[in-house]
Enzyme design. Structure first.
Site, PDB file in Angstrom:
ATOM      1  N   SER A 241     -25.350  47.857  -5.049  1.00 54.48           N
ATOM      2  CA  SER A 241     -25.766  46.579  -4.472  1.00 54.48           C
ATOM      3  C   SER A 241     -24.636  46.008  -3.638  1.00 54.48           C
ATOM      4  O   SER A 241     -23.564  46.592  -3.554  1.00 54.48           O
ATOM      5  CB  SER A 241     -26.130  45.610  -5.592  1.00 54.48           C
ATOM      6  OG  SER A 241     -24.960  45.262  -6.317  1.00 54.48           O
ATOM      7  N   LYS A 242     -24.901  44.853  -3.046  1.00 52.10           N
ATOM      8  CA  LYS A 242     -23.879  44.230  -2.179  1.00 52.10           C
ATOM      9  C   LYS A 242     -22.593  44.013  -2.953  1.00 52.10           C
ATOM     10  O   LYS A 242     -21.529  43.941  -2.373  1.00 52.10           O
ATOM     11  CB  LYS A 242     -24.362  42.886  -1.608  1.00 52.10           C
ATOM     12  CG  LYS A 242     -25.811  42.817  -1.308  1.00 52.10           C
ATOM     13  CD  LYS A 242     -26.625  42.213  -2.470  1.00 52.10           C
ATOM     14  CE  LYS A 242     -27.894  43.012  -2.659  1.00 52.10           C
ATOM     15  NZ  LYS A 242     -28.301  43.336  -3.995  1.00 52.10           N
ATOM     16  N   ARG A 243     -22.737  43.892  -4.255  1.00 48.77           N
ATOM     17  CA  ARG A 243     -21.556  43.719  -5.086  1.00 48.77           C
ATOM     18  C   ARG A 243     -20.546  44.841  -4.873  1.00 48.77           C
ATOM     19  O   ARG A 243     -19.352  44.670  -5.042  1.00 48.77           O
ATOM     20  CB  ARG A 243     -21.965  43.709  -6.565  1.00 48.77           C
ATOM     21  CG  ARG A 243     -22.026  42.347  -7.215  1.00 48.77           C
ATOM     22  CD  ARG A 243     -22.210  42.444  -8.712  1.00 48.77           C
ATOM     23  NE  ARG A 243     -23.042  43.558  -9.131  1.00 48.77           N
ATOM     24  CZ  ARG A 243     -22.564  44.623  -9.757  1.00 48.77           C
ATOM     25  NH1 ARG A 243     -21.302  44.725 -10.022  1.00 48.77           N
ATOM     26  NH2 ARG A 243     -23.388  45.588 -10.099  1.00 48.77           N
ATOM     27  N   HIS A 244     -21.041  46.011  -4.559  1.00 53.66           N
ATOM     28  CA  HIS A 244     -20.164  47.163  -4.361  1.00 53.66           C
ATOM     29  C   HIS A 244     -19.554  47.190  -2.973  1.00 53.66           C
ATOM     30  O   HIS A 244     -18.936  48.175  -2.591  1.00 53.66           O
ATOM     31  CB  HIS A 244     -20.937  48.453  -4.605  1.00 53.66           C
ATOM     32  CG  HIS A 244     -21.419  48.592  -6.014  1.00 53.66           C
ATOM     33  ND1 HIS A 244     -22.696  48.236  -6.403  1.00 53.66           N
ATOM     34  CD2 HIS A 244     -20.800  49.016  -7.124  1.00 53.66           C
ATOM     35  CE1 HIS A 244     -22.824  48.454  -7.695  1.00 53.66           C
ATOM     36  NE2 HIS A 244     -21.692  48.928  -8.161  1.00 53.66           N
ATOM     37  N   GLY A 245     -19.764  46.125  -2.206  1.00 48.95           N
ATOM     38  CA  GLY A 245     -19.178  46.071  -0.875  1.00 48.95           C
ATOM     39  C   GLY A 245     -20.218  46.291   0.198  1.00 48.95           C
ATOM     40  O   GLY A 245     -20.362  45.500   1.101  1.00 48.95           O
TER      41      GLY A 245
END
Length: 481
Positions: A241-245
């Site tokens: 997800s966006k959390r991973h960049g």
RNA sequence: GGCCCCAUCGUCUAGAGGCCAAGGACAUCGCCCUCUCACGGCGAAAACCCGGGUUCGAAUCCCGGUGGGGUCACCA
């Protein structure tokens, strides 16, 4: 919404499979949820698909024999199919309110039972009574009358047979009270209607498949072949997800990855290709693609591998192509004024040739190229002191400047001869001049070969920068030896 | 928690009973090349989740455990 890399990979497998088997790759917009589906998200999806090189044979804009390819424009189809199931008794009307349903689930959970809703009183309600309530305007959903016994087997091309007990399936909703279809229903009606032969999708749909199979049967339609491909995970083994960049195709485009590199990397990820070679064109990938070789194991996305593949593709580009890629990036970033670029693309081409091996993704270009343009530079004070604080450097730089400025021609060879010659006369290793000179002319401690860099920089710019450095040297605190 | 899927180096994988004291790629670490960086070359370290079976023989087949993932909506 955004096209997630897991989603593109699935689309990619569909494309590869269709190409390999002489089939047709169809894109269908599933927009029955009006809340979530916006015009912009549809555009974004099409843009992402095209950017990475997945053109569809049938679908929105290109049309096809089963148009329209947007579920919001096919509502009649679903309503007719629902009526058919109602008539045959395969489905029934459920008048339970959302509150009642929530209550049922809560109660089941509290009692430690699985909340498998089977319609309560409505499943066996007298059709006559149901009709009356419809006429009275009572809201209802259409539910599938799921068999309470037996098993449904999904023949998956990747996993083999997967068996589900029907008793674990609830009477799922076909038509919402808003007279619109749910995903499971619309997907089956469309897949049947559009003559879809192979359904290759994310494995989050595996648990939907027994319901869909039951629906195909109730509608007397032939079953497609199914394949469920695993999700793409982040380094922490959680869904990417966006959390991973970065997670969407647009994210990776913005990070400077080439579409062909993302294509290549994603196609390799978990696809079970032989491991001896890794760089393939889409055509080669399609030729070798085997759906039954796809791994059932969720794959972890490794950006460093993507980067490595991206570098390969970057290096394969001609300097001309790279210059074309670089130009807009340089202008956008403000590194180079547009007029200066346009007037001298051949020079940019030479610069890109020099830097090609040193760039991992296109976003690095402005920083890598910037010092080839403009006049004076800003120097990091600490590094400046380190480079020019030495006696030898301070002593020899004025002379180096003199010799460079009187060089009969400004070529790589001439510059090299000049620098090495001076170092030799001073009985010092050339590196004692090369490093400070690199810093003076580029403002950096790393660059391509100094002499070719200086040649491309041009005499005027180099001399200007050295003059500037000579000036700044004077302000340096007492030289340390 | 129920149901379902999955399980080889850090990551992606090769391996489909003996060819495996497990091969490749990326990443990591050395060395070489060298004006720095990169490229390139050479080399190192690094894995069959555990336990039972089956078999002359198992990374490969079966069962169990453990672990990871998915899914349990009038979302898709």
């Amino acid at each position: 919404g955004m096209l997630h890399v897991g989603g593109v990979r699935t689309a990619l497998f569909n494309w590869l499979f269709a190409r390999k088997n002489g089939g047709v790759f169809v894109v269908r917009i599933e927009d029955t949820d009006f809340e979530r589906s916006t015009e912009e998200s549809v555009e974004q999806l099409k843009r992402s698909l095209r950017w990475i090189g997945l053109e569809w044979d049938e679908g929105p804009e290109v049309g096809g024999p089963h148009a329209p390819y947007r579920q919001s424009e096919r509502m009649e189809l679903y309503r007719r199919a629902a009526q058919k199931l109602l008539d045959s008794g395969a489905a029934y009307r459920d008048f339970a309110t959302p509150e009642e349903l929530a209550g049922f689930r809560e109660e089941a959970r509290a009692a430690g039972r699985q909340p498998i809703y089977t319609g309560g009183e409505f499943r066996e309600m007298d059709p006559e009574e149901a009709r009356k309530r419809v006429e009275a305007g009572d809201p209802y959903t259409v539910r599938f009358r799921t068999p309470r016994e037996g098993q449904t087997v999904v023949e998956d091309m990747i996993r083999g047979p997967v068996t589900f007990d029907n008793a674990n399936l609830e009477d799922f909703v076909l038509m919402r009270s808003t007279d619109t279809p749910t995903y499971n229903f619309a997907a089956v009606v469309d897949d049947a209607e559009m003559e879809i032969s192979h359904v290759i999708r994310g494995d989050d749909h595996l648990s939907n498949t027994p319901r869909q199979i039951l629906l195909y049967r109730a509608l007397s339609r032939e079953l497609p072949a199914f394949a469920h491909v695993p999700q793409v995970l982040g380094q922490d083994r959680k869904k990417l997800s966006k959390r991973h960049g970065a997670a969407s195709v647009e994210d990776f485009a913005a990070r400077g990855y080439l579409p062909e590199a993302l294509f290549n990397y994603l196609a390799l990820l978990g696809a079970g290709y032989a491991a001896d070679e890794e760089i393939f064109t889409p055509e080669e990938l399609a030729e070798r693609f085997r759906i039954d070789r796809v791994s059932g194991n969720p794959a972890v996305f490794d950006e460093s591998k993507l980067l490595a593949i991206n570098q390969v593709y970057l290096r394969r580009k001609s300097p001309e192509e790279l210059a074309l890629i670089a130009a807009p990036l340089l202008v956008e970033s403000g590194a180079v004024p547009e007029e200066e670029l346009q007037s001298d693309m051949p020079r940019l081409t030479k610069i890109m040739e020099l830097l090609r091996e040193r760039i991992g993704c296109t976003t690095e270009i402005p920083a890598a190229v910037g010092y080839f343009y403009g006049g004076r530079l800003d120097y990091d004070p600490e590094e400046f002191e380190k480079q020019f604080g030495k006696d030898f450097v301070q002593d020899s730089f004025p002379e180096l400047y003199q010799r460079l400025s009187s060089l009969p021609e400004w070529t790589e060879e001439a510059i090299e001869g000049c620098v090495r010659g001076l170092a030799a006369e001073k009985e010092k290793g050339a590196r004692h001049l090369i490093h400070p000179l690199r810093f003076a002319t580029t403002g950096r401690t790393v660059s391509a070969g100094l002499f070719e860099t200086m040649q491309l920089l041009g005499r005027e710019r180099c001399l200007l920068r050295i003059e500037d450095v000579l000036e700044k040297m004077k302000q340096l605190s007492k030289p340390v030896s």
